[in-house]
Write a protein that holds these residues in place. Structure first.
Motif, PDB file in Angstrom:
ATOM      1  N   VAL A 293       0.849  -1.197   0.000  1.00 39.68           N
ATOM      2  CA  VAL A 293       0.000   0.000   0.000  1.00 39.68           C
ATOM      3  C   VAL A 293       0.879   1.240   0.000  1.00 39.68           C
ATOM      4  N   SER A 294       0.535   2.199  -0.844  1.00 37.91           N
ATOM      5  CA  SER A 294       1.302   3.454  -0.876  1.00 37.91           C
ATOM      6  C   SER A 294       0.717   4.499   0.060  1.00 37.91           C
ATOM      7  N   GLY A 295      -0.560   4.360   0.394  1.00 38.58           N
ATOM      8  CA  GLY A 295      -1.200   5.304   1.291  1.00 38.58           C
ATOM      9  C   GLY A 295      -2.696   5.068   1.347  1.00 38.58           C
ATOM     10  N   TYR A 296      -3.341   5.680   2.334  1.00 35.96           N
ATOM     11  CA  TYR A 296      -4.797   5.555   2.433  1.00 35.96           C
ATOM     12  C   TYR A 296      -5.336   6.779   3.166  1.00 35.96           C
TER      13      TYR A 296
ATOM     14  N   THR B 285     -10.128   5.889   0.366  1.00 38.31           N
ATOM     15  CA  THR B 285      -9.277   5.228  -0.611  1.00 38.31           C
ATOM     16  C   THR B 285      -8.098   4.498   0.031  1.00 38.31           C
ATOM     17  N   VAL B 286      -7.845   3.303  -0.505  1.00 35.31           N
ATOM     18  CA  VAL B 286      -6.630   2.544  -0.198  1.00 35.31           C
ATOM     19  C   VAL B 286      -5.885   2.398  -1.519  1.00 35.31           C
ATOM     20  N   PHE B 287      -4.723   3.046  -1.631  1.00 34.96           N
ATOM     21  CA  PHE B 287      -3.953   3.020  -2.872  1.00 34.96           C
ATOM     22  C   PHE B 287      -2.962   1.858  -2.837  1.00 34.96           C
ATOM     23  N   PHE B 288      -3.284   0.813  -3.609  1.00 38.13           N
ATOM     24  CA  PHE B 288      -2.388  -0.333  -3.666  1.00 38.13           C
ATOM     25  C   PHE B 288      -1.187  -0.035  -4.565  1.00 38.13           C
TER      26      PHE B 288
ATOM     27  N   HIS C 273       1.859  -1.181  -7.146  1.00 36.75           N
ATOM     28  CA  HIS C 273       1.958  -2.057  -8.319  1.00 36.75           C
ATOM     29  C   HIS C 273       0.626  -2.068  -9.086  1.00 36.75           C
ATOM     30  N   CYS C 274       0.637  -2.767 -10.217  1.00 37.76           N
ATOM     31  CA  CYS C 274      -0.550  -2.816 -11.072  1.00 37.76           C
ATOM     32  C   CYS C 274      -0.402  -3.995 -12.023  1.00 37.76           C
ATOM     33  N   ASN C 275      -1.532  -4.540 -12.459  1.00 38.14           N
ATOM     34  CA  ASN C 275      -1.471  -5.620 -13.439  1.00 38.14           C
ATOM     35  C   ASN C 275      -1.488  -5.095 -14.868  1.00 38.14           C
ATOM     36  N   LEU C 276      -1.486  -3.766 -15.015  1.00 40.09           N
ATOM     37  CA  LEU C 276      -1.346  -3.124 -16.319  1.00 40.09           C
ATOM     38  C   LEU C 276      -0.063  -2.295 -16.311  1.00 40.09           C
ATOM     39  N   SER C 277       0.428  -1.993 -17.501  1.00 42.20           N
ATOM     40  CA  SER C 277       1.614  -1.138 -17.604  1.00 42.20           C
ATOM     41  C   SER C 277       1.338  -0.017 -18.603  1.00 42.20           C
ATOM     42  N   CYS C 278       0.336   0.796 -18.283  1.00 39.83           N
ATOM     43  CA  CYS C 278      -0.086   1.870 -19.178  1.00 39.83           C
ATOM     44  C   CYS C 278       1.054   2.858 -19.409  1.00 39.83           C
ATOM     45  N   ARG C 279       1.349   3.121 -20.670  1.00 38.73           N
ATOM     46  CA  ARG C 279       2.466   4.000 -21.010  1.00 38.73           C
ATOM     47  C   ARG C 279       2.225   5.435 -20.567  1.00 38.73           C
ATOM     48  N   PHE C 280       0.965   5.763 -20.289  1.00 35.60           N
ATOM     49  CA  PHE C 280       0.618   7.140 -19.925  1.00 35.60           C
ATOM     50  C   PHE C 280       0.139   7.238 -18.478  1.00 35.60           C
ATOM     51  N   CYS C 281       0.519   6.284 -17.642  1.00 30.02           N
ATOM     52  CA  CYS C 281       0.004   6.234 -16.267  1.00 30.02           C
ATOM     53  C   CYS C 281       0.337   7.510 -15.492  1.00 30.02           C
ATOM     54  N   GLN C 282      -0.697   8.103 -14.899  1.00 29.06           N
ATOM     55  CA  GLN C 282      -0.517   9.345 -14.142  1.00 29.06           C
ATOM     56  C   GLN C 282      -0.187   9.090 -12.674  1.00 29.06           C
ATOM     57  N   ASN C 283      -0.189   7.810 -12.279  1.00 30.60           N
ATOM     58  CA  ASN C 283       0.231   7.423 -10.926  1.00 30.60           C
ATOM     59  C   ASN C 283       1.405   6.459 -11.002  1.00 30.60           C
ATOM     60  N   CYS C 284       2.330   6.707 -11.939  1.00 28.45           N
ATOM     61  CA  CYS C 284       3.384   5.739 -12.239  1.00 28.45           C
ATOM     62  C   CYS C 284       4.318   5.486 -11.064  1.00 28.45           C
ATOM     63  N   GLU C 285       4.485   6.465 -10.178  1.00 28.65           N
ATOM     64  CA  GLU C 285       5.365   6.245  -9.017  1.00 28.65           C
ATOM     65  C   GLU C 285       4.853   5.085  -8.162  1.00 28.65           C
ATOM     66  N   ILE C 286       3.515   4.972  -8.098  1.00 28.04           N
ATOM     67  CA  ILE C 286       2.893   3.907  -7.313  1.00 28.04           C
ATOM     68  C   ILE C 286       2.755   2.632  -8.136  1.00 28.04           C
ATOM     69  N   SER C 287       2.172   2.752  -9.318  1.00 33.30           N
ATOM     70  CA  SER C 287       1.809   1.573 -10.101  1.00 33.30           C
ATOM     71  C   SER C 287       2.999   0.904 -10.771  1.00 33.30           C
ATOM     72  N   GLN C 288       3.937   1.688 -11.267  1.00 34.81           N
ATOM     73  CA  GLN C 288       5.040   1.135 -12.044  1.00 34.81           C
ATOM     74  C   GLN C 288       6.373   1.123 -11.299  1.00 34.81           C
ATOM     75  N   GLU C 289       6.569   2.080 -10.412  1.00 34.49           N
ATOM     76  CA  GLU C 289       7.860   2.203  -9.736  1.00 34.49           C
ATOM     77  C   GLU C 289       7.858   1.652  -8.314  1.00 34.49           C
ATOM     78  N   GLY C 290       6.691   1.175  -7.847  1.00 32.35           N
ATOM     79  CA  GLY C 290       6.641   0.434  -6.602  1.00 32.35           C
ATOM     80  C   GLY C 290       6.664   1.258  -5.330  1.00 32.35           C
ATOM     81  N   GLU C 291       6.242   2.523  -5.398  1.00 34.46           N
ATOM     82  CA  GLU C 291       6.207   3.341  -4.190  1.00 34.46           C
ATOM     83  C   GLU C 291       5.177   2.789  -3.213  1.00 34.46           C
ATOM     84  N   GLY C 292       5.586   2.513  -1.997  1.00 32.41           N
ATOM     85  CA  GLY C 292       4.686   1.955  -0.988  1.00 32.41           C
ATOM     86  C   GLY C 292       5.406   0.934  -0.135  1.00 32.41           C
TER      87      GLY C 292
END
Length: 300
Positions: A54-57, A75-78, A80-99
């Motif tokens: 979790v990155s935050g809640y 909100t609970v912001f998990f 990582h992500c099961n998608l790798s959207c090239r335009f992700c606006q939350n990339c620090e959390i979803s792609q870079e593993g912040e949390g």
């Protein structure tokens, strides 16, 4: 209206959690079906292991009005992500593993804290790869007095088997249908057959919860709420998304047609994604929704 999970038979949540956790041994929790052993720490596309991360809640006021109300969506912001959207606006959390990784007890405590702080719901952001861990935590939280609805806020690339485990658990499904084109889903989100998967998943979600229902204060208590982000050059094929919702789901589908696209993360590697949408493109997207016959088009 009571939260759905409170109506399950005694012990049913624990059984669902156990069944979901077994799926981690050869992971098919989401539609990527990586089949790695997450129980032993092997990582698939989502880069998540045995524990939830979790990155935050906290209370969030930037969601749709029926979720936010006066006290916010919990909100609970998990991570990582099961998608790798090239335009992700939350990339620090979803792609870079912040949390950070959390135990089932810690996740349950977060949900209970959100309720204590007056939030109208628990809003699970990007939960598709952490459904087993969520169910494990919900078992604890429900026993500890959790009573508010659960929102499943997903990118739409969900496994039907996993959604079956969530039947009678989730009150509000909030999928983001990103593309009405399988090739675009693969190219821009790393998701093979994206629209084919999302269509089946959204149908399943609607079968479980129906159209969005609001209480006397205008707060969502149950149902389907769909998001669709308009992309430049109509890369998402917005008209096909709207035709699908109106023709195969319901003309009363509550759909948020979103205009906040801006190039982020790796979007600049694709010239077609390297600009904001125009006012004309957004108007055309809204018109596509209306032309399809959708009656509940939400605009911020």
């Amino acid at each position: 209206m009571s939260a759905s999970y409170l109506k399950l038979a005694a012990g049913e949540l624990a059984k669902r959690a156990e069944k979901a956790l077994d799926m981690l041994a050869r992971c098919t929790v989401c539609a990527q079906e990586c089949r790695v052993n997450r129980l032993e720490g092997r990582l698939g596309v989502c880069r998540a292991g045995r524990k939830a991360a979790v990155s935050g809640y906290g209370p969030h006021f930037g969601e749709e009005a029926p979720l936010v109300g006066r006290r916010g969506s919990g909100t609970v912001f998990f991570t990582h992500c099961n998608l790798s959207c090239r335009f992700c606006q939350n990339c620090e959390i979803s792609q870079e593993g912040e949390g950070r990784e959390v135990s089932a007890g810690e996740l349950a405590g977060m949900m209970l804290d959100l309720q204590k702080r007056g939030c109208h719901n628990v809003n699970l952001v990007s939960p598709s790869h952490f459904v087993p861990q969520f169910l494990e935590a919900l078992t604890i939280a429900a026993a500890g007095g959790l009573r508010i609805p659960i929102v499943y806020n997903t990118g739409g690339y969900d496994s039907l088997e996993t959604l079956d485990l969530l039947d009678g658990v989730i009150d509000i499904y909030m999928p983001d249908i990103k593309f009405a084109d399988d090739d675009a889903g693969k190219k821009y989100a790393g998701a093979a057959g994206y629209f084919s998967v999302a269509r089946r998943a959204v149908k399943k979600m609607h079968e479980q919860v129906g159209d969005l229902v609001l209480d006397e204060e205008g707060i969502a208590v149950r149902g389907l709420l769909v998001r669709h982000l308009v992309l430049p050059g109509n890369l998402a094929r917005t008209e096909k998304v709207m035709e699908f919702l109106a023709g195969e789901i319901s003309k009363d589908t509550f759909v948020n047609v979103m205009d906040q696209y801006h190039p982020a993360y790796r979007a600049f590697e694709h010239p077609e994604l390297s600009r904001r949408i125009t006012a004309k493109e957004y108007r055309e997207a809204l018109e596509a929704a209306r032309k399809a016959g959708l009656r509940r088009v939400y605009v911020d």
